[in-house]
Motif scaffolding. Structure first.
Motif, PDB file in Angstrom:
ATOM      1  N   ILE A  10      -2.737  -3.766  -4.567  1.00 32.78           N
ATOM      2  CA  ILE A  10      -3.075  -2.706  -4.931  1.00 32.78           C
ATOM      3  C   ILE A  10      -3.075  -1.631  -3.612  1.00 32.78           C
ATOM      4  N   CYS A  11      -3.296  -2.268  -2.528  1.00 30.22           N
ATOM      5  CA  CYS A  11      -3.204  -1.679  -1.252  1.00 30.22           C
ATOM      6  C   CYS A  11      -2.012  -1.383  -0.865  1.00 30.22           C
ATOM      7  N   LEU A  12      -1.185  -2.365  -1.007  1.00 30.32           N
ATOM      8  CA  LEU A  12       0.554  -2.208  -0.633  1.00 30.32           C
ATOM      9  C   LEU A  12       0.960  -0.947  -1.321  1.00 30.32           C
ATOM     10  N   GLN A  13       0.696  -0.870  -2.880  1.00 27.93           N
ATOM     11  CA  GLN A  13       1.085   0.019  -3.617  1.00 27.93           C
ATOM     12  C   GLN A  13       0.850   1.402  -3.161  1.00 27.93           C
ATOM     13  N   ASP A  14      -0.404   1.550  -2.771  1.00 22.00           N
ATOM     14  CA  ASP A  14      -0.959   2.853  -2.274  1.00 22.00           C
ATOM     15  C   ASP A  14      -0.171   3.338  -1.105  1.00 22.00           C
ATOM     16  N   VAL A  15      -0.087   2.388  -0.364  1.00 24.22           N
ATOM     17  CA  VAL A  15       0.599   2.563   0.824  1.00 24.22           C
ATOM     18  C   VAL A  15       2.346   3.028   0.662  1.00 24.22           C
ATOM     19  N   SER A  16       2.774   2.412  -0.296  1.00 23.27           N
ATOM     20  CA  SER A  16       4.055   2.547  -0.722  1.00 23.27           C
ATOM     21  C   SER A  16       4.403   4.003  -1.267  1.00 23.27           C
ATOM     22  N   LYS A  17       3.338   4.489  -1.893  1.00 23.19           N
ATOM     23  CA  LYS A  17       3.118   5.714  -2.666  1.00 23.19           C
ATOM     24  C   LYS A  17       3.131   6.805  -1.637  1.00 23.19           C
ATOM     25  N   ARG A  18       2.297   6.431  -0.595  1.00 24.01           N
ATOM     26  CA  ARG A  18       2.131   7.613   0.416  1.00 24.01           C
ATOM     27  C   ARG A  18       3.412   7.696   1.175  1.00 24.01           C
ATOM     28  N   VAL A  19       3.944   6.379   1.469  1.00 22.99           N
ATOM     29  CA  VAL A  19       5.331   6.564   2.202  1.00 22.99           C
ATOM     30  C   VAL A  19       6.302   7.461   1.159  1.00 22.99           C
ATOM     31  N   SER A  20       6.455   7.374   0.114  1.00 23.77           N
ATOM     32  CA  SER A  20       7.256   7.812  -0.834  1.00 23.77           C
ATOM     33  C   SER A  20       7.125   9.456  -0.752  1.00 23.77           C
ATOM     34  N   ASN A  21       5.908   9.859  -0.869  1.00 20.09           N
ATOM     35  CA  ASN A  21       5.236  11.426  -0.842  1.00 20.09           C
ATOM     36  C   ASN A  21       5.684  11.785   0.445  1.00 20.09           C
ATOM     37  N   TYR A  22       5.204  11.250   1.391  1.00 20.83           N
ATOM     38  CA  TYR A  22       5.928  11.676   2.831  1.00 20.83           C
ATOM     39  C   TYR A  22       7.226  12.108   3.005  1.00 20.83           C
ATOM     40  N   LYS A  23       7.886  11.119   2.324  1.00 22.69           N
ATOM     41  CA  LYS A  23       9.605  11.082   2.598  1.00 22.69           C
ATOM     42  C   LYS A  23       9.897  12.268   1.693  1.00 22.69           C
ATOM     43  N   ASN A  24       9.425  12.501   0.570  1.00 28.37           N
ATOM     44  CA  ASN A  24       9.788  13.803  -0.368  1.00 28.37           C
ATOM     45  C   ASN A  24       9.440  14.996   0.350  1.00 28.37           C
ATOM     46  N   GLU A  25       8.055  15.086   0.856  1.00 31.70           N
ATOM     47  CA  GLU A  25       7.804  16.287   1.644  1.00 31.70           C
ATOM     48  C   GLU A  25       8.693  16.605   2.646  1.00 31.70           C
ATOM     49  N   ILE A  26       9.014  15.444   3.463  1.00 34.02           N
ATOM     50  CA  ILE A  26       9.910  15.674   4.773  1.00 34.02           C
ATOM     51  C   ILE A  26      11.280  16.288   4.278  1.00 34.02           C
ATOM     52  N   SER A  27      11.925  15.640   3.190  1.00 34.95           N
ATOM     53  CA  SER A  27      13.138  16.220   2.770  1.00 34.95           C
ATOM     54  C   SER A  27      13.100  17.666   2.180  1.00 34.95           C
ATOM     55  N   PHE A  28      12.088  17.712   1.758  1.00 34.11           N
ATOM     56  CA  PHE A  28      11.767  19.259   1.085  1.00 34.11           C
ATOM     57  C   PHE A  28      11.650  20.123   2.358  1.00 34.11           C
ATOM     58  N   ILE A  29      10.967  19.831   3.106  1.00 37.14           N
ATOM     59  CA  ILE A  29      10.762  21.029   4.520  1.00 37.14           C
ATOM     60  C   ILE A  29      12.272  20.891   5.203  1.00 37.14           C
ATOM     61  N   LYS A  30      12.869  19.868   5.192  1.00 37.19           N
ATOM     62  CA  LYS A  30      14.418  19.836   5.876  1.00 37.19           C
ATOM     63  C   LYS A  30      15.092  21.018   5.113  1.00 37.19           C
ATOM     64  N   GLU A  31      15.048  20.747   3.854  1.00 34.44           N
ATOM     65  CA  GLU A  31      15.970  21.464   2.670  1.00 34.44           C
ATOM     66  C   GLU A  31      15.541  23.079   3.007  1.00 34.44           C
ATOM     67  N   SER A  32      14.162  23.485   3.245  1.00 38.20           N
ATOM     68  CA  SER A  32      13.679  24.731   3.525  1.00 38.20           C
ATOM     69  C   SER A  32      14.127  25.197   4.950  1.00 38.20           C
ATOM     70  N   ILE A  33      14.191  24.365   5.734  1.00 35.98           N
ATOM     71  CA  ILE A  33      14.812  24.776   7.303  1.00 35.98           C
ATOM     72  C   ILE A  33      16.266  25.142   7.106  1.00 35.98           C
ATOM     73  N   GLU A  34      16.917  24.214   6.407  1.00 32.99           N
ATOM     74  CA  GLU A  34      18.375  24.751   6.322  1.00 32.99           C
ATOM     75  C   GLU A  34      18.527  25.950   5.475  1.00 32.99           C
ATOM     76  N   SER A  35      17.793  26.217   4.451  1.00 36.13           N
ATOM     77  CA  SER A  35      17.987  27.363   3.806  1.00 36.13           C
ATOM     78  C   SER A  35      17.382  28.733   4.580  1.00 36.13           C
ATOM     79  N   ASN A  36      16.454  28.386   5.489  1.00 35.68           N
ATOM     80  CA  ASN A  36      16.079  29.537   6.515  1.00 35.68           C
ATOM     81  C   ASN A  36      17.208  29.776   7.477  1.00 35.68           C
ATOM     82  N   ASP A  37      17.848  28.738   7.956  1.00 37.83           N
ATOM     83  CA  ASP A  37      18.911  28.851   9.116  1.00 37.83           C
ATOM     84  C   ASP A  37      19.972  30.039   8.637  1.00 37.83           C
ATOM     85  N   LYS A  38      19.962  30.010   7.231  1.00 32.10           N
ATOM     86  CA  LYS A  38      20.991  31.177   6.713  1.00 32.10           C
ATOM     87  C   LYS A  38      20.526  32.524   6.772  1.00 32.10           C
TER      88      LYS A  38
END
Length: 148
Positions: A10-38
């Motif tokens: 249960i603890c490991l699943q919770d941590v894996s979910k958090r890792v996934s959420n942060y990675k998704n957020e990081i990807s979204f932010i990077k995409e937004s930065i690339e869009s703003n660079d234009k």
């Protein structure tokens, strides 16, 4: 011990979910930065500085969650100790704790368990203690009945 493994999972699943959420957020932010660079106007630049702050924050959170995963990987669910250690199930006269990370209440096989960190205030009170130990937390008294 099957129950310890279930609680650890249960603890490991919770941590894996958090890792996934942060990675998704990081990807979204990077995409937004690339869009703003234009966009070359001032608004885009100030937007990028906020996005860069958010990116740094999320990278730090991701790093912390990776440390938590490493910490959880040190738990051996087959270890039995007479004293409260990382990975112990602590049965008191009113609540049952699982010593791992700060997660809160979970239910396994119709039984409630409070997953707490050994660094938490209550974790510090019961760390290295054994059956019969009595303690008070938030005005309530507890007695350890069993340590698994």
């Amino acid at each position: 011990m099957k129950l310890k493994q279930e609680l650890l999972d249960i603890c490991l699943q919770d941590v894996s979910k958090r890792v996934s959420n942060y990675k998704n957020e990081i990807s979204f932010i990077k995409e937004s930065i690339e869009s703003n660079d234009k966009i070359s106007d001032e608004e885009g630049e100030s937007g990028n500085s906020k996005l860069l702050e958010d990116l740094e924050k999320n990278l730090n959170y991701l790093n912390e969650v990776h440390k938590i995963r490493e910490y959880l990987n040190r738990i051996n669910p087959n270890v039995v100790s007479n004293t409260v250690v990382l990975g112990s199930i602590v049965i008191t006269d009113s609540i049952t704790f699982y010593i791992a990370i700060s997660k809160g209440k979970v239910t396994v096989n119709d039984e409630d368990y409070y997953i707490i960190s050994i660094q938490s205030p209550i974790g510090q009170l019961i760390k290295s203690q054994s059956v019969g130990y009595q303690f008070e937390f938030n005005g309530k008294s507890y007695k350890i009945k069993n340590v698994l």
